[in-house]
Design a protein around this motif. Structure first.
Motif, PDB file in Angstrom:
ATOM      1  N   GLY A  90       0.818  -1.209   0.000  1.00  0.00           N
ATOM      2  CA  GLY A  90       0.000   0.000   0.000  1.00  0.00           C
ATOM      3  C   GLY A  90       0.848   1.254   0.000  1.00  0.00           C
ATOM      4  O   GLY A  90       1.756   1.419  -0.810  1.00  0.00           O
ATOM      5  N   GLY A  91       0.589   2.126   0.962  1.00  0.00           N
ATOM      6  CA  GLY A  91       1.354   3.363   1.060  1.00  0.00           C
ATOM      7  C   GLY A  91       2.669   3.214   1.799  1.00  0.00           C
ATOM      8  O   GLY A  91       3.419   4.187   1.938  1.00  0.00           O
ATOM      9  N   GLY A  92       2.939   2.015   2.308  1.00  0.00           N
ATOM     10  CA  GLY A  92       4.238   1.769   2.944  1.00  0.00           C
ATOM     11  C   GLY A  92       4.268   2.001   4.442  1.00  0.00           C
ATOM     12  O   GLY A  92       5.335   2.234   5.009  1.00  0.00           O
ATOM     13  N   ILE A 147      11.349  -7.864   0.791  1.00  0.00           N
ATOM     14  CA  ILE A 147      10.774  -7.901  -0.551  1.00  0.00           C
ATOM     15  C   ILE A 147       9.357  -7.356  -0.454  1.00  0.00           C
ATOM     16  O   ILE A 147       8.508  -7.926   0.224  1.00  0.00           O
ATOM     17  CB  ILE A 147      10.755  -9.333  -1.121  1.00  0.00           C
ATOM     18  CG1 ILE A 147      12.177  -9.907  -1.166  1.00  0.00           C
ATOM     19  CG2 ILE A 147      10.120  -9.346  -2.510  1.00  0.00           C
ATOM     20  CD1 ILE A 147      12.236 -11.378  -1.520  1.00  0.00           C
ATOM     21  N   SER A 148       9.111  -6.250  -1.110  1.00  0.00           N
ATOM     22  CA  SER A 148       7.779  -5.656  -1.142  1.00  0.00           C
ATOM     23  C   SER A 148       7.085  -6.125  -2.406  1.00  0.00           C
ATOM     24  O   SER A 148       7.479  -5.746  -3.514  1.00  0.00           O
ATOM     25  CB  SER A 148       7.872  -4.131  -1.111  1.00  0.00           C
ATOM     26  OG  SER A 148       8.377  -3.690   0.124  1.00  0.00           O
ATOM     27  N   ALA A 149       6.095  -6.965  -2.247  1.00  0.00           N
ATOM     28  CA  ALA A 149       5.401  -7.564  -3.388  1.00  0.00           C
ATOM     29  C   ALA A 149       4.055  -6.870  -3.569  1.00  0.00           C
ATOM     30  O   ALA A 149       3.154  -7.007  -2.744  1.00  0.00           O
ATOM     31  CB  ALA A 149       5.204  -9.066  -3.175  1.00  0.00           C
ATOM     32  N   GLY A 150       3.958  -6.122  -4.662  1.00  0.00           N
ATOM     33  CA  GLY A 150       2.729  -5.376  -4.905  1.00  0.00           C
ATOM     34  C   GLY A 150       2.473  -5.199  -6.383  1.00  0.00           C
ATOM     35  O   GLY A 150       2.926  -5.999  -7.215  1.00  0.00           O
ATOM     36  N   GLU A 151       1.772  -4.149  -6.724  1.00  0.00           N
ATOM     37  CA  GLU A 151       1.349  -3.919  -8.100  1.00  0.00           C
ATOM     38  C   GLU A 151       2.527  -3.561  -9.005  1.00  0.00           C
ATOM     39  O   GLU A 151       3.563  -3.078  -8.551  1.00  0.00           O
ATOM     40  CB  GLU A 151       0.306  -2.790  -8.143  1.00  0.00           C
ATOM     41  CG  GLU A 151      -0.988  -3.107  -7.425  1.00  0.00           C
ATOM     42  CD  GLU A 151      -0.942  -2.827  -5.940  1.00  0.00           C
ATOM     43  OE1 GLU A 151      -1.972  -3.016  -5.279  1.00  0.00           O
ATOM     44  OE2 GLU A 151       0.139  -2.430  -5.431  1.00  0.00           O
ATOM     45  N   SER A 152       2.306  -3.780 -10.301  1.00  0.00           N
ATOM     46  CA  SER A 152       3.328  -3.481 -11.307  1.00  0.00           C
ATOM     47  C   SER A 152       3.089  -2.104 -11.921  1.00  0.00           C
ATOM     48  O   SER A 152       1.946  -1.737 -12.200  1.00  0.00           O
ATOM     49  CB  SER A 152       3.295  -4.536 -12.416  1.00  0.00           C
ATOM     50  OG  SER A 152       4.063  -4.114 -13.527  1.00  0.00           O
ATOM     51  N   PRO A 153       4.157  -1.347 -12.173  1.00  0.00           N
ATOM     52  CA  PRO A 153       4.011  -0.067 -12.883  1.00  0.00           C
ATOM     53  C   PRO A 153       3.475  -0.255 -14.305  1.00  0.00           C
ATOM     54  O   PRO A 153       2.986   0.689 -14.909  1.00  0.00           O
ATOM     55  CB  PRO A 153       5.436   0.490 -12.909  1.00  0.00           C
ATOM     56  CG  PRO A 153       6.146  -0.204 -11.794  1.00  0.00           C
ATOM     57  CD  PRO A 153       5.542  -1.572 -11.733  1.00  0.00           C
ATOM     58  N   GLU A 154       3.580  -1.489 -14.821  1.00  0.00           N
ATOM     59  CA  GLU A 154       3.079  -1.784 -16.167  1.00  0.00           C
ATOM     60  C   GLU A 154       1.723  -2.478 -16.126  1.00  0.00           C
ATOM     61  O   GLU A 154       1.263  -3.019 -17.139  1.00  0.00           O
ATOM     62  CB  GLU A 154       4.068  -2.682 -16.924  1.00  0.00           C
ATOM     63  CG  GLU A 154       5.343  -1.984 -17.368  1.00  0.00           C
ATOM     64  CD  GLU A 154       6.349  -1.845 -16.236  1.00  0.00           C
ATOM     65  OE1 GLU A 154       6.490  -2.807 -15.445  1.00  0.00           O
ATOM     66  OE2 GLU A 154       6.972  -0.772 -16.133  1.00  0.00           O
ATOM     67  N   SER A 155       1.059  -2.450 -14.998  1.00  0.00           N
ATOM     68  CA  SER A 155      -0.233  -3.119 -14.867  1.00  0.00           C
ATOM     69  C   SER A 155      -1.250  -2.566 -15.862  1.00  0.00           C
ATOM     70  O   SER A 155      -1.237  -1.378 -16.221  1.00  0.00           O
ATOM     71  CB  SER A 155      -0.776  -2.946 -13.447  1.00  0.00           C
ATOM     72  OG  SER A 155      -2.083  -3.468 -13.337  1.00  0.00           O
ATOM     73  N   TYR A 191      -0.857   2.875  -7.596  1.00  0.00           N
ATOM     74  CA  TYR A 191      -0.272   2.341  -6.361  1.00  0.00           C
ATOM     75  C   TYR A 191       1.219   2.070  -6.549  1.00  0.00           C
ATOM     76  O   TYR A 191       2.042   2.417  -5.699  1.00  0.00           O
ATOM     77  CB  TYR A 191      -0.982   1.046  -5.953  1.00  0.00           C
ATOM     78  CG  TYR A 191      -2.120   1.226  -4.985  1.00  0.00           C
ATOM     79  CD1 TYR A 191      -1.869   1.599  -3.664  1.00  0.00           C
ATOM     80  CD2 TYR A 191      -3.440   1.016  -5.368  1.00  0.00           C
ATOM     81  CE1 TYR A 191      -2.904   1.764  -2.759  1.00  0.00           C
ATOM     82  CE2 TYR A 191      -4.489   1.182  -4.469  1.00  0.00           C
ATOM     83  CZ  TYR A 191      -4.210   1.552  -3.172  1.00  0.00           C
ATOM     84  OH  TYR A 191      -5.242   1.725  -2.275  1.00  0.00           O
ATOM     85  N   ALA A 192       1.567   1.439  -7.674  1.00  0.00           N
ATOM     86  CA  ALA A 192       2.964   1.099  -7.943  1.00  0.00           C
ATOM     87  C   ALA A 192       3.821   2.351  -8.078  1.00  0.00           C
ATOM     88  O   ALA A 192       4.933   2.419  -7.541  1.00  0.00           O
ATOM     89  CB  ALA A 192       3.055   0.257  -9.203  1.00  0.00           C
ATOM     90  N   GLU A 193       3.307   3.343  -8.783  1.00  0.00           N
ATOM     91  CA  GLU A 193       4.065   4.586  -8.973  1.00  0.00           C
ATOM     92  C   GLU A 193       4.266   5.329  -7.655  1.00  0.00           C
ATOM     93  O   GLU A 193       5.360   5.840  -7.371  1.00  0.00           O
ATOM     94  CB  GLU A 193       3.344   5.476  -9.988  1.00  0.00           C
ATOM     95  CG  GLU A 193       3.385   4.927 -11.412  1.00  0.00           C
ATOM     96  CD  GLU A 193       2.364   5.583 -12.326  1.00  0.00           C
ATOM     97  OE1 GLU A 193       1.661   6.506 -11.853  1.00  0.00           O
ATOM     98  OE2 GLU A 193       2.269   5.173 -13.502  1.00  0.00           O
ATOM     99  N   ASN A 194       3.219   5.383  -6.847  1.00  0.00           N
ATOM    100  CA  ASN A 194       3.338   6.064  -5.557  1.00  0.00           C
ATOM    101  C   ASN A 194       4.289   5.335  -4.621  1.00  0.00           C
ATOM    102  O   ASN A 194       5.053   5.968  -3.871  1.00  0.00           O
ATOM    103  CB  ASN A 194       1.959   6.194  -4.905  1.00  0.00           C
ATOM    104  CG  ASN A 194       1.069   7.193  -5.610  1.00  0.00           C
ATOM    105  OD1 ASN A 194       1.548   8.105  -6.281  1.00  0.00           O
ATOM    106  ND2 ASN A 194      -0.236   7.037  -5.464  1.00  0.00           N
ATOM    107  N   SER A 202      12.379   8.126  -2.101  1.00  0.00           N
ATOM    108  CA  SER A 202      12.434   9.336  -1.285  1.00  0.00           C
ATOM    109  C   SER A 202      13.573   9.324  -0.269  1.00  0.00           C
ATOM    110  O   SER A 202      13.998  10.388   0.202  1.00  0.00           O
ATOM    111  CB  SER A 202      11.110   9.541  -0.552  1.00  0.00           C
ATOM    112  OG  SER A 202      10.923   8.542   0.453  1.00  0.00           O
ATOM    113  N   ASP A 203      14.073   8.140   0.071  1.00  0.00           N
ATOM    114  CA  ASP A 203      15.120   8.048   1.095  1.00  0.00           C
ATOM    115  C   ASP A 203      15.929   6.777   0.849  1.00  0.00           C
ATOM    116  O   ASP A 203      15.597   5.702   1.353  1.00  0.00           O
ATOM    117  CB  ASP A 203      14.496   8.018   2.487  1.00  0.00           C
ATOM    118  CG  ASP A 203      15.511   8.229   3.604  1.00  0.00           C
ATOM    119  OD1 ASP A 203      16.708   7.942   3.369  1.00  0.00           O
ATOM    120  OD2 ASP A 203      15.116   8.655   4.700  1.00  0.00           O
TER     121      ASP A 203
END
Length: 265
Positions: free
Chosen positions: A68-70, A87-95, A103-106, A113-114
C-alpha cells in the motif's frame, strides 16, 4: 558440568541476541524517517507487539504483500536493511489496471524518497487474482500481510486458496505467514463491509497446508461491533461518513483486528 556451562552460555547468548533484535526493532519504529501521520497510528496498530508476536528477526528474508502506502515498509526496511532482506510484493508499474499503476508509482516514489532507508528494498509482483511473482520458491522466512485479505475474498474461495498457496510456496519449511485484518464477529454474517471472519481465514490457510501456530489479541478493539454505515471505512483513519457521527467513530477508534500466525509444515 561442562555441558551445563556450555548450555548456559548458549542460552545467555541467545537471550542477548533476542534483546538486541528487539532494540533494533524499537529503533526502526522510533526512526525520524517515518512520517508523523504514520507514527501517530502506532497506538492503534501496535507494530512492535505485532512483529514481535510473529517472531521477526533482523536476519530474515521477509515478504510484505500489498504494501500500500508503505506504513509497515517504513519499519521493515530499516530493520532488515543490514542483515536481512525485505521484498515488497505489490502492483506493477506496467499493470493493465490504472489503479494498480498508481499504487505502484506512488510506492516507487516512497522508496526513492530516502535511499538510506529504502535503498535495499526489493520488489516482487503481487496483483491478485491474476499475477504472482512474489519471490523465489522456498526463499522467505516470513510473509506478512496487513489489512489486505478483505480485498481478496471478493474473488472467491478458489482465488483465496490460490493466494495462500503462492505464499506457502514462497516460504521455507517452518516459515511464518502473518495475517492482520479487520475481524467480523463470529455471530454475524459476512458482508461487503471490509470485515472477515477469523474462522474463514484459518480454514483457508489450513486447506493449503499451513498450521495455525498462535493467535494474538494485540490488535483487538472490543468497542468495534462491525456494524457501521459504510463498513470498516466509517472508522478512523478513513472516516468515510465525514462529519456524520464523527465523534462516535473517533471514540470507537480503529477496527477490531485478528492477528494470526501460521507456520508452513
Amino acid at each position: 558440568m561442562k555441558k551445563l556451562i556450555l548450555a548456559a552460555v548458549l542460552a545467555a547468548s541467545a537471550a542477548a541476541g533476542t534483546a538486541h533484535a528487539h532494540d533494533e526493532l524499537k529503533a526502526a519504529i522510533a526512526g525520524k524517517h517515518r512520517s508523523a501521520a504514520n507514527s501517530a497510528r502506532d497506538a492503534a496498530r501496535h507494530p512492535y507487539e505485532t512483529l514481535t508476536f510473529f517472531g521477526i528477526k533482523p536476519t530474515m528474508t521477509v515478504v510484505e504483500l500489498s504494501p500500500g502506502g508503505g506504513w509497515y515498509t517504513e519499519i521493515l526496511a530499516p530493520y532488515l536493511r543490514d542483515k536481512g532482506k525485505l521484498i515488497s510484493a505489490g502492483e506493477s508499474p506496467e499493470s493493465a489496471k490504472p489503479g494498480a499503476r498508481r499504487y505502484a508509482e506512488n510506492f516507487t516514489k516512497k522508496l526513492e524518497s530516502d535511499a538510506a532507508v529504502f535503498g535495499k528494498v526489493q520488489r516482487g509482483l503481487f496483483e491478485p487474482p491474476t499475477s504472482y511473482n512474489i519471490a523465489p520458491a522456498g526463499s522467505a522466512d516470513m510473509v506478512l500481510t496487513f489489512r489486505n485479505l478483505h480485498n481478496w475474498i471478493g474473488a472467491g474461495d478458489d482465488k483465496v486458496k490460490e493466494i495462500f498457496t503462492k505464499v506457502h510456496e514462497t516460504l521455507k519449511p517452518g516459515g511464518v505467514f502473518g495475517v492482520v485484518d479487520h475481524r467480523m464477529p463470529a455471530a454475524r454474517a459476512a458482508g461487503d463491509n471490509g470485515y472477515v471472519h477469523e474462522a474463514y481465514v484459518i480454514k483457508m490457510a489450513e486447506s493449503v497446508g499451513f498450521k495455525l501456530a498462535a493467535k494474538s489479541e494485540v490488535n483487538a478493539n472490543p468497542n468495534d461491533k462491525a456494524d457501521h454505515n459504510k463498513g470498516v471505512w466509517a472508522l478512523p483513519p478513513t472516516l468515510a461518513n465525514k462529519e456524520v457521527d464523527r465523534e462516535k467513530y473517533m471514540a470507537i477508534g480503529e477496527s477490531d483486528r485478528m492477528t494470526l500466525k501460521f507456520v508452513k509444515q
